[in-house]
Design an enzyme around this catalytic site. Structure first.
Site, short mmCIF file in Angstrom:
data_model
loop_
_atom_site.label_atom_id
_atom_site.label_comp_id
_atom_site.label_asym_id
_atom_site.label_seq_id
_atom_site.Cartn_x
_atom_site.Cartn_y
_atom_site.Cartn_z
CG ASP A 60 -20.02 68.52 73.24
OD1 ASP A 60 -19.93 68.08 74.40
OD2 ASP A 60 -19.15 68.35 72.37
CE LYS A 62 -16.25 67.84 75.05
NZ LYS A 62 -16.71 68.71 73.97
CG ASP A 65 -18.48 73.78 88.77
OD1 ASP A 65 -18.11 73.69 89.95
OD2 ASP A 65 -18.35 74.81 88.09
CB ILE A 66 -19.21 71.39 93.22
CG1 ILE A 66 -19.90 72.75 93.04
CG2 ILE A 66 -17.74 71.57 93.55
CD1 ILE A 66 -19.98 73.56 94.33
N PRO A 67 -21.41 69.18 92.33
CG PRO A 67 -21.76 67.16 93.46
CD PRO A 67 -20.78 68.29 93.34
NE ARG A 180 -10.22 65.28 61.51
CZ ARG A 180 -10.87 65.68 62.61
NH1 ARG A 180 -11.98 65.08 62.98
NH2 ARG A 180 -10.43 66.70 63.32
NE ARG A 210 -11.47 70.15 63.85
CZ ARG A 210 -10.58 70.13 64.83
NH1 ARG A 210 -9.62 71.04 64.87
NH2 ARG A 210 -10.65 69.22 65.78
O1 C5P Z 1 -13.76 68.70 64.06
P1 C5P Z 1 -13.83 67.43 64.86
O2 C5P Z 1 -14.50 66.31 64.12
O3 C5P Z 1 -12.51 67.04 65.45
O4 C5P Z 1 -14.80 67.83 66.06
C1 C5P Z 1 -15.06 66.99 67.13
C2 C5P Z 1 -16.14 67.59 67.97
O5 C5P Z 1 -16.42 66.70 69.04
C3 C5P Z 1 -15.80 68.93 68.59
O6 C5P Z 1 -16.99 69.69 68.61
C4 C5P Z 1 -15.37 68.59 70.00
O7 C5P Z 1 -15.67 69.60 70.91
C5 C5P Z 1 -16.21 67.36 70.29
N1 C5P Z 1 -15.66 66.40 71.24
C6 C5P Z 1 -14.41 65.83 71.10
N2 C5P Z 1 -13.94 64.95 72.03
C7 C5P Z 1 -14.70 64.61 73.06
C8 C5P Z 1 -15.98 65.14 73.21
C9 C5P Z 1 -16.43 66.04 72.26
O8 C5P Z 1 -13.74 66.11 70.11
N3 C5P Z 1 -14.27 63.71 73.91
#
Ligand code: C5P
Length: 230
Positions: A60, A62, A65-67, A180, A210
């Site tokens: 992940d 993310k 940037d430019i292509p 969560r 988390r």
């Molecule tokens: O700890 P938690 O469940 O909040 O973690 C969410 C994970 O998902 C993190 O690794 C975060 O970088 C990733 N993430 C996010 N939102 C996004 C894309 C990825 O929280 N839109």
């Protein structure tokens, strides 16, 4: 028990902790896929560990940037054979998404490109602060259209938008962070939902960090299983 994908965010820069997480999230009751992000990848041992990791994983990063730079960045990852999912930002634009998808196909036919829309840590107020004039829902829907056009494989948004995205783009693979277990601390996430509510909204996969990796991991995984069985 639901059959959808559960991605676990292995967010730590400590290799020993990573190994512990990988070991403790394994259960024969649900299938989980580890997700590694910037924190681990940027750490001293992160990339090295992933080079020889023997399970499929999501990287992940993310990319935004430019292509040409985005494309070259993806090319630099091609030795990570078990990387099966990669993320790029929709903000990079249609051209970037298209070249990334094309490159991903050449690297590995099984490599899925997931496109991050509006981060789950943002809400309408945060968007206004940045200068956007559209709402979260409007932007996510707009970007879902862009993703469809680009040929990329899936969208990353919050479970709160999943319903409207699914309604318009039935076949799009929808993955939702901001998940969560009931009663857990939402931390920096602003658009949150429980796993069961997310799956009710027809998401294809959820991302959990988390809620699972803080504290007693095995107990947390059992809490998740009990929740999914409700
Ligand atoms: O700890 P938690 O469940 O909040 O973690 C969410 C994970 O998902 C993190 O690794 C975060 O970088 C990733 N993430 C996010 N939102 C996004 C894309 C990825 O929280 N839109």
């Amino acid at each position: 028990m639901r059959k959808n994908k559960i991605f676990i965010a292995c967010d730590t820069s400590n290799l020993r902790e990573i190994k512990k997480i990988i070991k403790q999230i394994q259960t024969n009751k649900i299938k989980v896929i580890p997700k590694f992000g910037l924190q681990f990848f940027y750490s001293k041992n992160g990339r090295k560990f992933l080079e020889s990791f023997k399970k499929d994983f999501w990287l992940d990063l993310k990319i935004n940037d430019i292509p040409q730079t985005a494309l070259s960045a993806l090319d630099s990852l091609k030795d990570l054979k078990r990387c099966k999912y990669i993320t790029v930002h929709a903000n990079g634009g249609l051209k970037m998404l298209k070249v990334i998808k094309k490159k991903a196909k050449l690297i590995n036919r099984d490599l899925k490109v997931l496109v991050v829309t509006i981060l789950t840590s943002l809400n309408n107020k945060s968007l206004k602060e940045i200068g956007y004039t559209k709402s979260v829902e409007q932007l996510v829907l707009k970007q879902a259209g862009l993703i469809k056009k680009s040929g990329c494989d899936g969208i990353v948004c919050s479970a709160q938008e999943a319903k409207i995205v699914k309604k318009k783009y039935k076949k799009l693979f929808i993955v939702t962070p901001g998940i969560r277990l009931p009663g857990d601390n939402t931390n920096d996430q602003l658009r949150v939902m429980t796993p069961n509510d997310a799956f009710k909204n027809k998401v294809s996969g959820i991302v959990m960090g988390r809620s699972l990796i803080k504290g007693n991991i095995k107990k947390n995984i059992q809490r998740l299983i009990d929740h999914l069985n409700q």
